[in-house]
Scaffold this active site. Sequence first.
Site, PDB file in Angstrom:
ATOM      1  CG  ASP A  25     -12.669 -31.472 -22.539  1.00 51.14           C
ATOM      2  OD1 ASP A  25     -12.214 -31.788 -21.425  1.00 51.14           O
ATOM      3  OD2 ASP A  25     -11.953 -31.357 -23.550  1.00 51.14           O
ATOM      4  CG  HIS A  31     -13.819 -32.305 -11.999  1.00 53.11           C
ATOM      5  ND1 HIS A  31     -14.013 -32.516 -13.354  1.00 53.11           N
ATOM      6  CD2 HIS A  31     -12.514 -32.596 -11.758  1.00 53.11           C
ATOM      7  CE1 HIS A  31     -12.870 -32.915 -13.897  1.00 53.11           C
ATOM      8  NE2 HIS A  31     -11.952 -32.968 -12.963  1.00 53.11           N
ATOM      9  CG  LEU A  38     -34.325 -34.501 -20.155  1.00 51.21           C
ATOM     10  CD1 LEU A  38     -34.242 -34.102 -21.629  1.00 51.21           C
ATOM     11  CD2 LEU A  38     -33.479 -33.563 -19.301  1.00 51.21           C
TER      12      LEU A  38
END
Length: 245
Positions: A27, A44, A138
Amino acid sequence: MASAFSAAAAAAPAGGQKPRHVAIIMDGNGRWASERGWPRLVGHRRGAERVKQIVRACPDLGVDWLTIYAFSTENWKRSTEEVLGLMKIFRRYIEREAEGMSAEGVRMRFIGGRERLDRKLQDLMASIEARTAGNTRLNLTVAINYGGRDELARAASRMADKLARGEISTTCEAEFEACLDTAGHPDPDLVIRTSGETRVSNFLPWQAAYSEYEFTPTLWPDFTPEHLGAVLDRFGMRQRRFGGV
């Protein structure tokens, strides 16, 4: 990128338990840009760059699974310009990172409803999932058009279909979990939310029932591998009882 790796290693938890699975509500991208007088999409794009650093740092920090909240079912309420810009960022990220993800042993998967996403993005998502399916360094899960309540409703529908077809005869938790988008994934040990907000925003309500939470005021574009290492240090000092004593 070597600096991100070295910083991550330096910030790795010194002792105590380590979270196997970390989930992050990323966020603050728009606020980060607005504070600098820039369009929200700049934030963004900067946030997408931060994702790359965190993904590359996670294995050195002992994290095996990383789940990130990229776009919620509620985010469609944003302006058309911002939504279209975000979708373009997602497509570009997947196109640019596919080769690197595969080379670095990252397995990439997506959760959330895909039917509302444009066909090109859906195809790119399926392609990178297939390309990285054998990787084990991962496990990266990206939540796009994801909402926890929506996931639970879809899972209930899948279970009802299985019951109707006679594929299952019980409604136990294990059978329900097998119908979730995250079937086969471990539950997150730690959920992090950046930007100072202290709510979970419909993110993994079933899976995070016993997760530890960390809310940090740092905006996502400023959340470095060092920040993550410090959060993992604090996690290592917690005692998890799961309802026991």
